[in-house]
Design an enzyme around this catalytic site. Sequence first.
Site, PDB file in Angstrom:
ATOM      1  N   GLU A  38       0.817  -1.215   0.000  1.00 33.51           N
ATOM      2  CA  GLU A  38       0.000   0.000   0.000  1.00 33.51           C
ATOM      3  C   GLU A  38       0.852   1.267   0.000  1.00 33.51           C
ATOM      4  O   GLU A  38       0.384   2.346   0.361  1.00 33.51           O
ATOM      5  CB  GLU A  38      -0.956  -0.020   1.194  1.00 33.51           C
ATOM      6  CG  GLU A  38      -2.005  -1.109   1.079  1.00 33.51           C
ATOM      7  CD  GLU A  38      -2.907  -1.154   2.291  1.00 33.51           C
ATOM      8  OE1 GLU A  38      -3.782  -0.289   2.387  1.00 33.51           O
ATOM      9  OE2 GLU A  38      -2.717  -2.037   3.145  1.00 33.51           O
TER      10      GLU A  38
ATOM     11  N   TYR B  32      -9.655   3.944  -6.055  1.00 31.26           N
ATOM     12  CA  TYR B  32      -8.662   4.989  -6.330  1.00 31.26           C
ATOM     13  C   TYR B  32      -8.796   5.627  -7.705  1.00 31.26           C
ATOM     14  O   TYR B  32      -7.912   6.363  -8.126  1.00 31.26           O
ATOM     15  CB  TYR B  32      -7.254   4.413  -6.115  1.00 31.26           C
ATOM     16  CG  TYR B  32      -7.081   3.981  -4.676  1.00 31.26           C
ATOM     17  CD1 TYR B  32      -7.109   4.923  -3.649  1.00 31.26           C
ATOM     18  CD2 TYR B  32      -6.953   2.644  -4.325  1.00 31.26           C
ATOM     19  CE1 TYR B  32      -6.991   4.544  -2.326  1.00 31.26           C
ATOM     20  CE2 TYR B  32      -6.832   2.244  -3.002  1.00 31.26           C
ATOM     21  CZ  TYR B  32      -6.860   3.203  -2.009  1.00 31.26           C
ATOM     22  OH  TYR B  32      -6.752   2.833  -0.692  1.00 31.26           O
TER      23      TYR B  32
END
Lengths: 430, 317
Positions: free
Chosen positions: B17, B223
Amino acid sequence: MTEGSRIDPHVDRYAARARGMVASETRAMFAFASRPEVVSLAGGMPYVSALPLESLGAMMAELVATRGPSALQYGSAQGDERLRERICEVMALEQVTARADDIVVTVGSQQALDLVTRLFVDPGDVVLAEAPSYATALSTFAAHQAEVVHVPMDDEGLVPEALRATLARLSADGRRVKFLYTVPTFQNPGGVTLPPARRAELLDICAEADLLVLEDNPYGLIGFDSEPMRALHADAPDRVIYLGSFSKTLAPGFRVGWALAPAGVRDKLVLAAESAILCHSSLTQLAVGRYLETQPWREQLKEFRVMYRDRRDAMLEALDAHMPAGCRWTRPGGGFFVWLTLPEGLDSKAMLPRAVSERVAYVPGTGFFADGSGAANIRLSYCFPEPDQIREGVRRLSVAIEQELELRATFGPGRPTPGSRSDVPGPGFS
Amino acid sequence: MTSIDRVLVLAGGLSHEREVSQRSGRRLADALRVGELEVELRDVDARLLPYLRADPPDVVFPTLHGSMGEDGSLRDVLELAGVPYVGSDPGACRLAFDKPVAKTVVSRAGLSTPASVTLPKSVFYDLGAPAVMDRIVERLGLPLFIKPSRGGSALGASMVRTAEELPPAVVGCFGYGDTALIERYVSGTEVTVGVIDRGAGLQTLPPVEIDPDGGVYDYAARYTPGRTEFFAPARLDPGALRAAEEAAAVAHATLGLRDMSRTDLIVDADGVPHFLEVNVAPGLTDTSTLPLALAAAGEDLGGVGRDLLSVAATRFT
């Protein structure tokens, strides 16, 4: 009633060609892989640290001091004439005979690719490309809404019989092919090179079919074992548009590439370039021109070739030593890349997070096919890491593949993960 | 009030991440930079400890997601370095970051959470994957939701609608960790609830409803701006909204979390919230839900962030 938010208020306004531009967890892996703890065999960044940076710095300073008014001014859309003359000398190494007037300087060869596609391709038109093909070319074709039809390759590049069959099939379907896009020498990502006999056969087939060829040749002068190959353009200047670049032979930071095209195409390229960017950077054009005039660039090319050959050798030796049974890979004679095929049932895209956890990164093959196939393949790059890093990276990759084999033996072969154009790292990634 | 002149925002780290964390960190740093406050953004690498020793900031604000950032280890490092930091202590992070452990803890406190099993890779190897998967489908039914027991951003997570989809989903999950959490899928409204504690009691933020195009809130839906529609507050009746807020507060308190958390829930047709997981370092990117919840509450990220910096600095003195 609560009003919803889509964060981006312009979401309904985007053109259809922007639909595929989405966040990608594969790209997120490349952010992880940018840490120094991870050996990256993914990106295609040239090793510019090998350049004589002090000499280049002095050259740039002298350029601004003595030719500042030109270097910092607008220039012509076709590009600086003296640079174009020097480019003719570079292409002569590949037996291309060119006049400076037939060259258009572009922002890397990528812009040439974009401009040529813009000139020739309407939405839905067919473009032929090798399978696999350079990922960012596929993105360009997608941005212009071309339909890419792949033509198979083997260890000697594009297969002529397959090209002939593909053209026949498309012709029978009433489809008109706008051009064949090919990287015939040290292909990205395949690492393979079209031998002379196949070059002649390919040009014959294209002549029969009256097909335009887009020859993309960024690696032609980075050969390890022989003199530079004769470019396709040398034998069919009216049928071939040649794209060249200084990104690998000098440095990508200058963003200087070019297109060599027949006169009619060239005139349109100049107008298209003007509408796209007005003109290229005068500063970097003059810098590259000066580099070619005042620096020992042929010796520098030799140094690059030796350095990249050592890295290729390190990768091939490590692959021979570590890869599990069932893996196959190409043995490039130049350029930056090895194309690896995984044992049956393995999926390179699904395996990437595990490989990154093992601290090695690669590019899944899925980024190099317009149809999202390629899950069985991996592109490995040896241009940026040092030989010891390459050896360690390949060893780590072999561990990841062994783990994947164990998983697949337990769970059975899965369906290959569909690919997307986002499966490749951006340009600034090593 | 402790004076704060210099703040260090930590982002990036060596995790899957990393990219999301870098975006969170940049956004937070920009939001905190008001007036004279000096805000530096750094990665977590070998240079961090020498830096903290040589030139310690007044407070550290970690925005690392995934392992190290949320599993308690970074907080342990900050404790070792003796610098105040925003967020939960290492022990609470360890409880929260391990999803099966967090589910167990909050269910003992009375929250509902989807039926599940937690299985390491070795179980499939030792007992045979087909037999184990058959039992999973038999006992938990379909659809299922598979995710790594530790980690976030939907990496390695997938919905399984048919038994044939289970093997590739488990294999995909094992790309991101060695243990899979396999949950019965609960249909309902997906909401996420932020909790802030500025030292004067827990404040739950308006639940944010997540409605992704295509129905699955995967990485692309999270995202890519525009791929998901968010509603803040969620389109739930007042009782269900209140229940979701209470569930998030219970999760925060029961797990012993500090300063800030975000709890993900499914609210079923009867208005009952089902706990999925809790995040001790919630995403703060342009598409993250916590900033949306703050905006719905009339708050802004910079203001809340500065308040939490003060809380952390005061706690340390």
